[in-house]
Motif scaffolding. Structure first.
Motif, PDB file in Angstrom:
ATOM      1  N   SER A 184     -70.385   4.565  54.167  1.00 36.68           N
ATOM      2  CA  SER A 184     -70.847   4.556  52.772  1.00 36.68           C
ATOM      3  C   SER A 184     -72.367   4.536  52.821  1.00 36.68           C
ATOM      4  O   SER A 184     -72.972   3.543  53.233  1.00 36.68           O
ATOM      5  N   ALA A 185     -72.993   5.651  52.428  1.00 36.44           N
ATOM      6  CA  ALA A 185     -74.442   5.761  52.567  1.00 36.44           C
ATOM      7  C   ALA A 185     -75.001   6.682  51.484  1.00 36.44           C
ATOM      8  O   ALA A 185     -74.287   7.513  50.908  1.00 36.44           O
ATOM      9  N   VAL A 186     -76.305   6.505  51.202  1.00 37.60           N
ATOM     10  CA  VAL A 186     -77.045   7.367  50.285  1.00 37.60           C
ATOM     11  C   VAL A 186     -78.193   7.962  51.078  1.00 37.60           C
ATOM     12  O   VAL A 186     -79.001   7.231  51.673  1.00 37.60           O
ATOM     13  N   VAL A 187     -78.283   9.297  51.060  1.00 39.31           N
ATOM     14  CA  VAL A 187     -79.267   9.985  51.875  1.00 39.31           C
ATOM     15  C   VAL A 187     -80.136  10.847  50.981  1.00 39.31           C
ATOM     16  O   VAL A 187     -79.622  11.636  50.181  1.00 39.31           O
ATOM     17  N   PRO A 188     -81.469  10.699  51.059  1.00 40.98           N
ATOM     18  CA  PRO A 188     -82.345  11.596  50.297  1.00 40.98           C
ATOM     19  C   PRO A 188     -82.352  12.984  50.925  1.00 40.98           C
ATOM     20  O   PRO A 188     -81.996  13.172  52.087  1.00 40.98           O
ATOM     21  N   ALA A 189     -82.777  13.954  50.133  1.00 39.67           N
ATOM     22  CA  ALA A 189     -82.839  15.323  50.630  1.00 39.67           C
ATOM     23  C   ALA A 189     -83.844  15.421  51.760  1.00 39.67           C
ATOM     24  O   ALA A 189     -84.939  14.849  51.693  1.00 39.67           O
ATOM     25  N   SER A 190     -83.466  16.162  52.810  1.00 35.68           N
ATOM     26  CA  SER A 190     -84.366  16.396  53.931  1.00 35.68           C
ATOM     27  C   SER A 190     -85.203  17.613  53.628  1.00 35.68           C
ATOM     28  O   SER A 190     -85.235  18.123  52.500  1.00 35.68           O
ATOM     29  N   ARG A 191     -85.875  18.134  54.652  1.00 35.17           N
ATOM     30  CA  ARG A 191     -86.751  19.277  54.487  1.00 35.17           C
ATOM     31  C   ARG A 191     -86.000  20.412  53.800  1.00 35.17           C
ATOM     32  O   ARG A 191     -84.916  20.811  54.197  1.00 35.17           O
ATOM     33  N   VAL A 192     -86.608  20.959  52.750  1.00 32.59           N
ATOM     34  CA  VAL A 192     -85.961  21.984  51.948  1.00 32.59           C
ATOM     35  C   VAL A 192     -85.943  23.298  52.719  1.00 32.59           C
ATOM     36  O   VAL A 192     -86.918  23.651  53.398  1.00 32.59           O
ATOM     37  N   ALA A 193     -84.870  24.021  52.615  1.00 34.06           N
ATOM     38  CA  ALA A 193     -84.781  25.330  53.252  1.00 34.06           C
ATOM     39  C   ALA A 193     -85.780  26.294  52.634  1.00 34.06           C
ATOM     40  O   ALA A 193     -86.240  26.090  51.503  1.00 34.06           O
ATOM     41  N   PRO A 194     -86.175  27.359  53.324  1.00 37.24           N
ATOM     42  CA  PRO A 194     -87.149  28.312  52.783  1.00 37.24           C
ATOM     43  C   PRO A 194     -86.704  28.888  51.436  1.00 37.24           C
ATOM     44  O   PRO A 194     -85.519  29.122  51.205  1.00 37.24           O
ATOM     45  N   ALA A 195     -87.687  29.062  50.572  1.00 35.05           N
ATOM     46  CA  ALA A 195     -87.379  29.627  49.253  1.00 35.05           C
ATOM     47  C   ALA A 195     -87.015  31.096  49.393  1.00 35.05           C
ATOM     48  O   ALA A 195     -87.116  31.696  50.457  1.00 35.05           O
ATOM     49  N   ARG A 196     -86.605  31.678  48.231  1.00 29.72           N
ATOM     50  CA  ARG A 196     -86.226  33.092  48.245  1.00 29.72           C
ATOM     51  C   ARG A 196     -87.428  33.928  48.676  1.00 29.72           C
ATOM     52  O   ARG A 196     -88.539  33.732  48.198  1.00 29.72           O
ATOM     53  N   PRO A 197     -87.259  34.872  49.599  1.00 28.59           N
ATOM     54  CA  PRO A 197     -88.389  35.663  50.099  1.00 28.59           C
ATOM     55  C   PRO A 197     -88.966  36.545  48.994  1.00 28.59           C
ATOM     56  O   PRO A 197     -88.264  36.952  48.062  1.00 28.59           O
ATOM     57  N   PRO A 198     -90.287  36.846  49.057  1.00 33.48           N
ATOM     58  CA  PRO A 198     -90.915  37.754  48.079  1.00 33.48           C
ATOM     59  C   PRO A 198     -90.255  39.128  48.116  1.00 33.48           C
ATOM     60  O   PRO A 198     -89.648  39.522  49.103  1.00 33.48           O
ATOM     61  N   ARG A 199     -90.406  39.822  46.993  1.00 29.47           N
ATOM     62  CA  ARG A 199     -89.746  41.119  46.870  1.00 29.47           C
ATOM     63  C   ARG A 199     -90.285  42.125  47.875  1.00 29.47           C
ATOM     64  O   ARG A 199     -89.559  43.009  48.318  1.00 29.47           O
ATOM     65  N   TRP A 200     -91.586  41.985  48.224  1.00 27.38           N
ATOM     66  CA  TRP A 200     -92.149  42.985  49.131  1.00 27.38           C
ATOM     67  C   TRP A 200     -91.733  42.759  50.573  1.00 27.38           C
ATOM     68  O   TRP A 200     -91.866  43.634  51.416  1.00 27.38           O
ATOM     69  N   GLN A 201     -91.258  41.588  50.902  1.00 25.10           N
ATOM     70  CA  GLN A 201     -90.942  41.291  52.296  1.00 25.10           C
ATOM     71  C   GLN A 201     -89.743  42.128  52.747  1.00 25.10           C
ATOM     72  O   GLN A 201     -88.715  42.174  52.087  1.00 25.10           O
ATOM     73  N   GLY A 202     -89.934  42.824  53.852  1.00 24.90           N
ATOM     74  CA  GLY A 202     -88.867  43.643  54.418  1.00 24.90           C
ATOM     75  C   GLY A 202     -88.968  45.097  54.027  1.00 24.90           C
ATOM     76  O   GLY A 202     -88.236  45.923  54.566  1.00 24.90           O
ATOM     77  N   LEU A 203     -89.875  45.466  53.021  1.00 29.40           N
ATOM     78  CA  LEU A 203     -90.027  46.859  52.638  1.00 29.40           C
ATOM     79  C   LEU A 203     -90.948  47.574  53.618  1.00 29.40           C
ATOM     80  O   LEU A 203     -91.854  46.975  54.197  1.00 29.40           O
ATOM     81  N   ARG A 204     -90.722  48.856  53.776  1.00 27.73           N
ATOM     82  CA  ARG A 204     -91.581  49.642  54.668  1.00 27.73           C
ATOM     83  C   ARG A 204     -92.943  49.849  54.011  1.00 27.73           C
ATOM     84  O   ARG A 204     -93.047  50.142  52.822  1.00 27.73           O
ATOM     85  N   ARG A 205     -93.952  49.668  54.796  1.00 31.18           N
ATOM     86  CA  ARG A 205     -95.309  49.882  54.277  1.00 31.18           C
ATOM     87  C   ARG A 205     -95.593  51.377  54.196  1.00 31.18           C
ATOM     88  O   ARG A 205     -95.231  52.151  55.077  1.00 31.18           O
ATOM     89  N   SER A 206     -96.253  51.790  53.137  1.00 33.93           N
ATOM     90  CA  SER A 206     -96.595  53.212  52.955  1.00 33.93           C
ATOM     91  C   SER A 206     -98.040  53.439  53.342  1.00 33.93           C
ATOM     92  O   SER A 206     -98.846  52.504  53.361  1.00 33.93           O
TER      93      SER A 206
END
Length: 589
Positions: free
Chosen positions: A566-588
């Motif tokens: 029986s325990a209460v645990v605070p949130a640990s390190r938050v996972a990475p947020a949603r990546p930006p829209r440009w991330q992963g697109l091919r550079r022109s």
């Protein structure tokens, strides 16, 4: 010239040639002794090593007044070694005058020696001639290698002292003899055995009574061992292999003791006693027990060779251990066993033998186990409890004294948990503690009057009692806000985590913020995502996005020993947020 030779008549000359019946009409040109004579058969001297294939000419002969082909001639070779006669192949010698023929054949002599060879050549009308010779079969060489053996001073041993090979694949152990000079002035006969490498081993039994010394009386490390190997019928000298025998002083004694067990009952029975002659722990030894088949029976006890264990023989016998056999015998009978104890660091080996008697009813003198109130594990057979103050109950002979001892597996010293007097029905109860968490060997001693105490394992080394009084621990709770998943990591429990409680969604609740008055949010699903020897990860899926800050309540998650978290645990390190829209697109560009 050949036409001047006098033809032999039947019954004339040497050997038994030219016996014939009256010629029948229509015989061919090669019907022997009618206008020609079959002359002497000359047997070729044969020289071949034993075990090898002879394939060549065994005899020659010629014919007088021969006209026509020699297709009607036959040859037979008797090799003189007790094997069946074999046919020979007759071939003519080109450009011979008079025409000469050879007899070739194939044979293998399995043993050395001189053998008489007889070659018989037959023509038509039962005419024949014979020749005699000798096959000299030579001995194949023996290549021997000495062994390095370990002997304990004053203790008999039986070991392989040399190995050898012979090119003759037909050799048998009885074809050889061996004499073993142990280097201390005594010579003994060795036993020849076939090994699994295609050769032979020389095994000998002996006991050294004094340590090796040089001419000045200085003690040496080993004796030279010389093994002479001779083959029956072979000329001297014999093959010699040189090895050594390292002689050490004994560091322990082993005594085998008979045992009686119940049919079909798992046991951890004492089959021997080990007494140390110098300070060393039981971890320095390896125990192997081989249980054989009952004499005259086709029933096998289904035990074979197993590893035994060493257990202290009580606090009043320091340096003495019981040799324990864990096994189950499914059939009745008396089964011979041999026990071998090896000291790993020195190679010292002691062996003993005895008999295990399997009876219809287990010879139970004392029995016991955890009290049902103290057995908090998932089942009565899992040997798990969460209490450091265990209570044991059992039965024994009425009015006998029962002493219960416990020893943690990583320690050598036993702890007396308590003693009890069996009542008129033979029931007893002992409580003790506290005992730190860990695996324990628990045994009970039964004493009645002047009898020697009898010891029984309630929880033997092969299945110890595990005390685990610590509930599971939460390492962290890591959210993934965009997927609505919170991953809760648990530290692996010594007793093992209870998986059904681990993946029960009702055992988890998420509270927003840091106020305990906030309404709990229950996950809609839970599953075991990952588990290894160190941690287990449970994935909780919610039907909404997860904020960055929350409290995770965990209750009802337990382990197999019966501890509940029986325990209460605070949130640990938050996972990475949603990546930006440009991330992963091919550079022109």
């Amino acid at each position: 010239m050949w036409w001047e030779r006098k033809l032999r008549r039947p019954g004339e000359g040497r050997s038994r040639s030219n016996r014939r019946r009256p010629r029948s009409p229509g015989s061919g040109a090669i019907d022997a002794l009618e206008a020609r004579a079959l002359l002497a058969v000359d047997v070729t001297a044969i020289a071949v090593p034993e075990g090898s294939v002879f394939d060549g000419t065994v005899a020659t002969f010629d014919l007088a007044n021969l006209e026509g082909p020699a297709s009607g001639l036959e040859a037979e070779v008797s090799w003189g070694d007790g094997s069946a006669a074999t046919p020979g192949t007759i071939e003519s010698v080109p450009d011979s005058d008079p025409m000469t023929f050879t007899v070739t054949a194939r044979h293998v002599y399995e043993e050395n020696g001189a053998y008489p060879v007889t070659v018989v050549v037959r023509g038509a009308e039962e005419s024949e001639d014979s020749g005699f010779g000798t096959a000299e079969v030579a001995v194949t060489p023996v290549e021997a290698t000495g062994a390095r053996i370990l002997a304990v001073l004053g203790r008999p041993f039986d070991a392989v002292v040399a190995s050898f090979e012979d090119e003759n694949r037909f050799e048998e152990p009885g074809n050889f003899s061996a004499a073993v000079d142990f280097g201390d002035g005594r010579v003994a006969q060795g036993r020849i055995e076939r090994n699994d490498r295609g050769g032979f081993d020389v095994r000998a039994s002996y006991a050294y009574t004094s340590p090796p010394t040089d001419a000045d009386g200085m003690e040496l490390d080993s004796y030279p061992v010389e093994v002479s190997i001779a083959e029956v019928g072979a000329p001297p000298p014999p093959a010699v292999a040189t090895g050594s025998a390292r002689v050490i002083k004994p560091t322990f004694d082993l005594t085998a003791v008979p045992a009686a067990v119940g049919v079909g009952t798992p046991i951890a029975e004492q089959i021997g006693t080990l007494r140390l002659l110098e300070p060393v722990g039981p971890e320095a030894f390896r125990v192997l027990v081989t249980v054989g088949q009952e004499a005259g029976s086709a029933v096998d006890p289904a035990v074979g060779t197993v590893e035994g264990a060493l257990e202290p023989d009580g606090p009043d016998r320091p340096g003495q251990y019981r040799v324990i056999l864990p096994a189950t015998f499914p059939v009745l009978g008396s089964f011979p066993y041999s026990v071998s104890v090896t000291r790993v660091d020195t190679g010292e080996v002691q062996s003993g033998a005895g008999t295990i008697t399997v009876t219809p009813v287990p010879p139970v003198r004392i029995s016991g186990r955890l009290s049902p109130l103290a057995d908090t594990g998932a089942s009565v057979d899992d040997a798990l409890t969460s209490t450091p103050f265990p209570t044991f109950v059992g039965s024994a002979r009425p009015f006998s004294v029962v002493l219960v001892h416990a020893r943690r597996l990583d320690q050598k010293q036993e702890t007396l948990l308590g003693r009890a007097l069996a009542d008129t029905q033979g029931n007893w109860q002992v409580s003790g503690g506290p005992l730190p968490d860990g695996p324990y060997v628990v045994s009970a001693l039964l004493s009645q009057g002047d009898e020697v105490p009898e010891r029984t394992f309630l929880y033997p080394p092969v299945s110890p009692l595990v005390i685990d009084s610590t509930p599971p621990a939460v390492l962290r709770a890591v959210p993934d806000p965009w997927s609505g998943v919170v991953r809760v990591s648990f530290l692996q429990d010594p007793a093992g985590l209870d998986v059904p409680s681990l993946v029960n969604p009702s055992n988890y609740a998420l509270r927003l913020g840091f106020s305990r008055r906030a309404l709990p949010i229950r996950p809609v699903a839970a599953g075991l995502e990952f588990a290894n020897a160190e941690e287990a990860v449970v994935a909780l899926r919610f039907d909404r996005r997860i904020p960055r800050h929350f409290l995770m309540e965990v209750s009802g998650v337990g382990d197999l020993a019966g501890n509940v978290l029986s325990a209460v645990v605070p949130a640990s390190r938050v996972a990475p947020a949603r990546p930006p829209r440009w991330q992963g697109l091919r550079r022109s560009g």
